[in-house]
Design an enzyme around this catalytic site. Sequence first.
Site, PDB file in Angstrom:
ATOM      1  N   LYS A  54       0.858  -1.202   0.000  1.00 44.16           N
ATOM      2  CA  LYS A  54       0.000   0.000   0.000  1.00 44.16           C
ATOM      3  C   LYS A  54       0.888   1.244   0.000  1.00 44.16           C
ATOM      4  O   LYS A  54       1.941   1.227  -0.604  1.00 44.16           O
ATOM      5  CB  LYS A  54      -0.958  -0.027   1.196  1.00 44.16           C
ATOM      6  CG  LYS A  54      -1.614  -1.390   1.375  1.00 44.16           C
ATOM      7  CD  LYS A  54      -2.686  -1.379   2.394  1.00 44.16           C
ATOM      8  CE  LYS A  54      -3.183  -2.793   2.600  1.00 44.16           C
ATOM      9  NZ  LYS A  54      -4.437  -2.870   3.281  1.00 44.16           N
TER      10      LYS A  54
ATOM     11  N   GLU B 260     -10.753 -11.065  -1.045  1.00 42.69           N
ATOM     12  CA  GLU B 260     -10.412 -10.231   0.110  1.00 42.69           C
ATOM     13  C   GLU B 260     -11.674  -9.630   0.721  1.00 42.69           C
ATOM     14  O   GLU B 260     -12.144  -8.563   0.265  1.00 42.69           O
ATOM     15  CB  GLU B 260      -9.498  -9.083  -0.328  1.00 42.69           C
ATOM     16  CG  GLU B 260      -8.169  -9.521  -0.887  1.00 42.69           C
ATOM     17  CD  GLU B 260      -7.106  -8.478  -0.603  1.00 42.69           C
ATOM     18  OE1 GLU B 260      -6.140  -8.804   0.066  1.00 42.69           O
ATOM     19  OE2 GLU B 260      -7.270  -7.331  -1.035  1.00 42.69           O
TER      20      GLU B 260
ATOM     21  N   GLY C  70      -6.954  -5.258   7.013  1.00 43.16           N
ATOM     22  CA  GLY C  70      -6.348  -4.283   7.929  1.00 43.16           C
ATOM     23  C   GLY C  70      -7.061  -4.177   9.263  1.00 43.16           C
ATOM     24  O   GLY C  70      -6.828  -3.236  10.015  1.00 43.16           O
TER      25      GLY C  70
HETATM   26  C1  PEP Z   1      -4.631  -6.103   1.595  1.00 44.66           C
HETATM   27  O1  PEP Z   1      -4.620  -4.888   1.682  1.00 44.66           O
HETATM   28  O2  PEP Z   1      -4.659  -6.634   0.482  1.00 44.66           O
HETATM   29  C2  PEP Z   1      -4.609  -6.873   2.844  1.00 44.66           C
HETATM   30  C3  PEP Z   1      -4.949  -8.123   2.789  1.00 44.66           C
HETATM   31  O3  PEP Z   1      -4.248  -6.187   3.973  1.00 44.66           O
HETATM   32  P1  PEP Z   1      -4.058  -6.836   5.438  1.00 44.66           P
HETATM   33  O4  PEP Z   1      -3.242  -8.087   5.272  1.00 44.66           O
HETATM   34  O5  PEP Z   1      -3.329  -5.789   6.223  1.00 44.66           O
HETATM   35  O6  PEP Z   1      -5.414  -7.122   5.966  1.00 44.66           O
END
Ligand code: PEP
Length: 257
Positions: A15, A170, A176
């Site tokens: 990110k 996701e 996050g």
């Molecule tokens: C992402 O942003 O693709 C993600 C999975 O973030 P995190 O692992 O921090 O939840």
Amino acid sequence: MNRKYRRPLIAGNWKMNKTPSETRAYMTRLRELLPKGRGCDVAICLPAVCIPAAVRTLRETRVCIGAENCNANPAGAYTGEISASMLVDASCKYVILGHSERRAMGETDRDVRNKLQAVLDAGMTPIVCCGESLEQREVGVTEEWISMQLKYALQGLDDRSVRKLVIAYEPIWAIGTGRTATPEQAEAVCAHIRTLIRKLYDARTARATVILYGGSMNEKNARELLMQPDIDGGLIGGASLVPEKLIQIVETATAIE
Ligand code: PEP
């Protein structure tokens, strides 16, 4: 994971974190820690300004570099944007598309479809993200929503192109937040995605498609998630910022038969 048909992939998503100098330090440490075994593909998707430092520091390792976005147009008056051919020239192999954080900034399904074509045409691998909100999960429309996002993204693509994609499931509520989907929840949606691909294409394409889970995956919960038959790896945000954690996840994925 099903190693008979698919190679696992552990992909980091930095990110908007880390500067080019921090990238050099991180990649130097990653090089030291990288296991010799090649049982798992490794990619790190990072901000465009960090790509040259990453490529230089990781030279002659098996870690691939990726971007977090790209523009669908080949070139032109798009101030601030980066094209797929620029990313290829900078040695990128992967591009994340349709991440929920970008969708929240206005990226549409049509944008994702157009970008996907640009990335494929440039010879890179798109990591196409899909995922439901907590509200959608609670009212029971997760599978319909995921199907809709993917049908849009894959519209007009033939089976050979689809076999080149990586799909990342996701759930937005898990990104996050520290609230990981249970292995059963994650597996159910990843299996649904594979079934959808079988229906839209064929069994061979469904077997070949690499499907990742992303959402608070870390070195502690990775094993249980990666043991699921339809989860072929992880897209990892927070935990990918610490080389020791990312490498532990790579080692976990490598060890699963
Ligand atoms: C992402 O942003 O693709 C993600 C999975 O973030 P995190 O692992 O921090 O939840």
